[in-house]
Design an enzyme around this catalytic site. Structure first.
Site, PDB file in Angstrom:
ATOM      1  N   ASN A  68      34.835 128.365  25.643  1.00 48.85           N
ATOM      2  CA  ASN A  68      36.001 128.046  26.168  1.00 48.85           C
ATOM      3  C   ASN A  68      35.141 126.878  27.060  1.00 48.85           C
ATOM      4  O   ASN A  68      33.581 127.361  26.780  1.00 48.85           O
ATOM      5  CB  ASN A  68      36.181 129.209  27.555  1.00 48.85           C
ATOM      6  N   HIS A 109      30.628 123.414  27.826  1.00 45.75           N
ATOM      7  CA  HIS A 109      31.094 123.913  26.997  1.00 45.75           C
ATOM      8  C   HIS A 109      30.839 125.328  26.326  1.00 45.75           C
ATOM      9  O   HIS A 109      29.735 124.398  25.651  1.00 45.75           O
ATOM     10  CB  HIS A 109      32.564 122.785  25.827  1.00 45.75           C
ATOM     11  N   CYS A 110      30.328 126.066  26.159  1.00 45.03           N
ATOM     12  CA  CYS A 110      30.319 127.525  25.631  1.00 45.03           C
ATOM     13  C   CYS A 110      29.974 127.660  24.607  1.00 45.03           C
ATOM     14  O   CYS A 110      31.727 128.319  24.210  1.00 45.03           O
ATOM     15  CB  CYS A 110      29.682 128.397  26.835  1.00 45.03           C
ATOM     16  N   PHE A 111      29.868 127.413  23.134  1.00 41.05           N
ATOM     17  CA  PHE A 111      30.398 127.528  21.675  1.00 41.05           C
ATOM     18  C   PHE A 111      30.329 129.417  21.899  1.00 41.05           C
ATOM     19  O   PHE A 111      31.575 129.714  20.972  1.00 41.05           O
ATOM     20  CB  PHE A 111      29.215 127.672  21.236  1.00 41.05           C
TER      21      PHE A 111
END
Length: 284
Positions: A132, A126-128
């Site tokens: 998303n 999960h990319c901050f």
């Protein structure tokens, strides 16, 4: 709602602001100071950097908005399917992987994201910064964005260094001191950012060449340790060889590998494994 995927958040605005700041500094401060916007070299570099910045924005927008891949309602693995040679199971009980929170079975390589509150196909992380998950449907887009960002960062650094080292005539120095200060500040901020992006790109290239996700890498470290402890050798089941690994992520058309489109192979519910590759018999 502000933290859910697809919604604009403070980190997203920070990335957009950083792109705009670097673009303004490179095109409207560094290029005029070093090459001049009235010269052919200046116009060419400004146009090239503008195209690169536009590519960064386009791929970033798609990475933010593209759904990483959802598990279809009612999905259940077919254990009697002869074409599916690998069924992932729970480490302790040996049962088929089942998500208690989403109330459905997990396809191979799928994992539950605590932030998105759902299972994601071939979840990498999960990319901050894009608010998303990075998964089956947007992994290639994310990778291409990082690649463009790395190229743009080092391109900007070249323009910044060139403009700082360029000597300005004395009659123009009064108006150039402030721009030089702004250029230096941008360079100081950009240096660690470019290094971090380059390391991130190198990490994901390493993963792609082995057809692993970040989750699978960490799981593989433990699996390798357990295998060696039992006297066995661990082999990542999705490692198909360098070329097939690249195709599985970037798509079969090599001319579209750097395009901001998702042309990954398959639907994310089944993946080829090394057990699907027929073993060639030696010729007599």
């Amino acid at each position: 709602m502000a933290g859910r995927p697809g919604y604009l958040t403070l980190p997203i605005f920070s990335v957009l602001a950083a792109i705009g700041y670097v673009y303004y500094t490179a095109v409207f401060l560094a290029v005029p100071r070093w090459l001049g916007l009235s010269t052919a070299a200046g116009v060419a570099n400004a146009a090239a950097f503008t195209a690169l910045a536009a590519a960064c924005l386009a791929t970033y927008a798609v990475a933010v908005r593209r759904d990483p891949g959802r598990v279809p309602p009612g999905y259940a693995p077919d254990v009697e399917d002869a074409e599916s040679t690998v069924h992932e199971i729970k480490r302790k009980s040996g049962d088929l992987r089942y998500c208690q929170k989403c109330c459905h079975y997990k396809p191979p390589r799928a994992h539950h994201c605590r932030v998105c509150k759902r299972c994601v196909l071939k979840m990498d992380h999960h990319c901050f910064w894009i608010n998303n998950c990075v998964g089956h449907e947007n992994y290639k887009i994310f990778l291409v964005f990082v690649l463009y960002a790395v190229v743009a960062s080092f391109y900007a650094m070249i323009l910044i260094i060139g403009s700082v080292m360029h000597s300005v005539p004395k009659d123009e120095q009064s108006g150039s001191d402030s721009s030089r200060t702004s250029i230096i500040i941008c360079g100081v901020i950009l240096s660690p950012l470019a290094l971090a992006l380059a390391m991130l790109l190198g990490w994901h290239i390493y993963l792609i060449l082995q057809n692993k996700t970040t989750v699978e890498y960490h799981e593989g470290v433990r699996a390798m340790w357990l295998a060696e402890k039992g006297g066995d050798l661990y082999h990542h089941p999705y490692d198909l060889g360098v070329y097939d690994n690249l195709i599985s992520v970037l798509g079969p058309n090599i001319f579209c590998w750097l395009c901001p489109v998702s042309n990954t192979v398959g639907n994310g519910l089944r993946y080829r494994t090394s057990y699907d590759i027929p073993i060639s018999t030696p010729s007599m």
